[in-house]
Design a protein around this motif. Sequence first.
Motif, PDB file in Angstrom:
ATOM      1  N   MET A 166       0.820  -1.195   0.000  1.00 33.19           N
ATOM      2  CA  MET A 166       0.000   0.000   0.000  1.00 33.19           C
ATOM      3  C   MET A 166       0.867   1.263   0.000  1.00 33.19           C
ATOM      4  N   THR A 167       1.985   1.217   0.691  1.00 32.78           N
ATOM      5  CA  THR A 167       2.877   2.375   0.751  1.00 32.78           C
ATOM      6  C   THR A 167       3.478   2.684  -0.610  1.00 32.78           C
ATOM      7  N   ASN A 168       3.809   1.649  -1.356  1.00 29.01           N
ATOM      8  CA  ASN A 168       4.384   1.856  -2.691  1.00 29.01           C
ATOM      9  C   ASN A 168       3.387   2.540  -3.619  1.00 29.01           C
ATOM     10  N   ILE A 169       2.130   2.153  -3.527  1.00 23.35           N
ATOM     11  CA  ILE A 169       1.098   2.766  -4.373  1.00 23.35           C
ATOM     12  C   ILE A 169       0.937   4.242  -4.012  1.00 23.35           C
ATOM     13  N   LEU A 170       0.903   4.521  -2.717  1.00 20.38           N
ATOM     14  CA  LEU A 170       0.766   5.912  -2.265  1.00 20.38           C
ATOM     15  C   LEU A 170       1.965   6.756  -2.693  1.00 20.38           C
ATOM     16  N   GLN A 171       3.161   6.200  -2.595  1.00 15.63           N
ATOM     17  CA  GLN A 171       4.355   6.918  -3.033  1.00 15.63           C
ATOM     18  C   GLN A 171       4.316   7.188  -4.535  1.00 15.63           C
ATOM     19  N   GLU A 172       3.832   6.235  -5.293  1.00 16.05           N
ATOM     20  CA  GLU A 172       3.741   6.416  -6.746  1.00 16.05           C
ATOM     21  C   GLU A 172       2.720   7.501  -7.108  1.00 16.05           C
ATOM     22  N   ILE A 173       1.587   7.523  -6.394  1.00 12.20           N
ATOM     23  CA  ILE A 173       0.570   8.560  -6.628  1.00 12.20           C
ATOM     24  C   ILE A 173       1.143   9.930  -6.314  1.00 12.20           C
ATOM     25  N   ILE A 174       1.837  10.046  -5.190  1.00 15.21           N
ATOM     26  CA  ILE A 174       2.434  11.329  -4.806  1.00 15.21           C
ATOM     27  C   ILE A 174       3.496  11.748  -5.817  1.00 15.21           C
ATOM     28  N   ALA A 175       4.288  10.808  -6.288  1.00 20.26           N
ATOM     29  CA  ALA A 175       5.318  11.124  -7.287  1.00 20.26           C
ATOM     30  C   ALA A 175       4.681  11.623  -8.583  1.00 20.26           C
ATOM     31  N   LEU A 176       3.603  10.993  -9.004  1.00 21.16           N
ATOM     32  CA  LEU A 176       2.922  11.434 -10.225  1.00 21.16           C
ATOM     33  C   LEU A 176       2.317  12.824 -10.055  1.00 21.16           C
ATOM     34  N   LEU A 177       1.703  13.068  -8.904  1.00 21.32           N
ATOM     35  CA  LEU A 177       1.105  14.384  -8.658  1.00 21.32           C
ATOM     36  C   LEU A 177       2.161  15.483  -8.621  1.00 21.32           C
ATOM     37  N   THR A 178       3.246  15.241  -7.911  1.00 23.76           N
ATOM     38  CA  THR A 178       4.287  16.272  -7.825  1.00 23.76           C
ATOM     39  C   THR A 178       4.966  16.494  -9.169  1.00 23.76           C
ATOM     40  N   ALA A 179       5.126  15.440  -9.951  1.00 21.08           N
ATOM     41  CA  ALA A 179       5.717  15.608 -11.288  1.00 21.08           C
ATOM     42  C   ALA A 179       4.796  16.433 -12.172  1.00 21.08           C
TER      43      ALA A 179
END
Length: 79
Positions: free
Chosen positions: A1-14
């Motif tokens: 679950m943490t990996n998915i959340l990190q990926e979402i945050i990375a996409l949003l910040t990018a």
Amino acid sequence: MTNILQEIIALLTAGITGIASGIGSGLSNLVQQIFIDTTGDSTKLSIFGGVVVVFAGVSLAIGLSRWVVNWVTSLGASN
């Protein structure tokens, strides 16, 4: 679950970073086109930029003069 959340945050910040850099470069280009005259071999302030600077200077001088006059005239006032 943490990996998915990190990926979402990375996409949003990018995405936000990309939009912000696009807006910044667009505004920089706009200001350069309006205020900077690069005709010939020299770079100088455009006529519009000079007019803006003159009116800004006059406005600053009037504002500071009013502030000083108000400050001097209120020295004897009791608040």
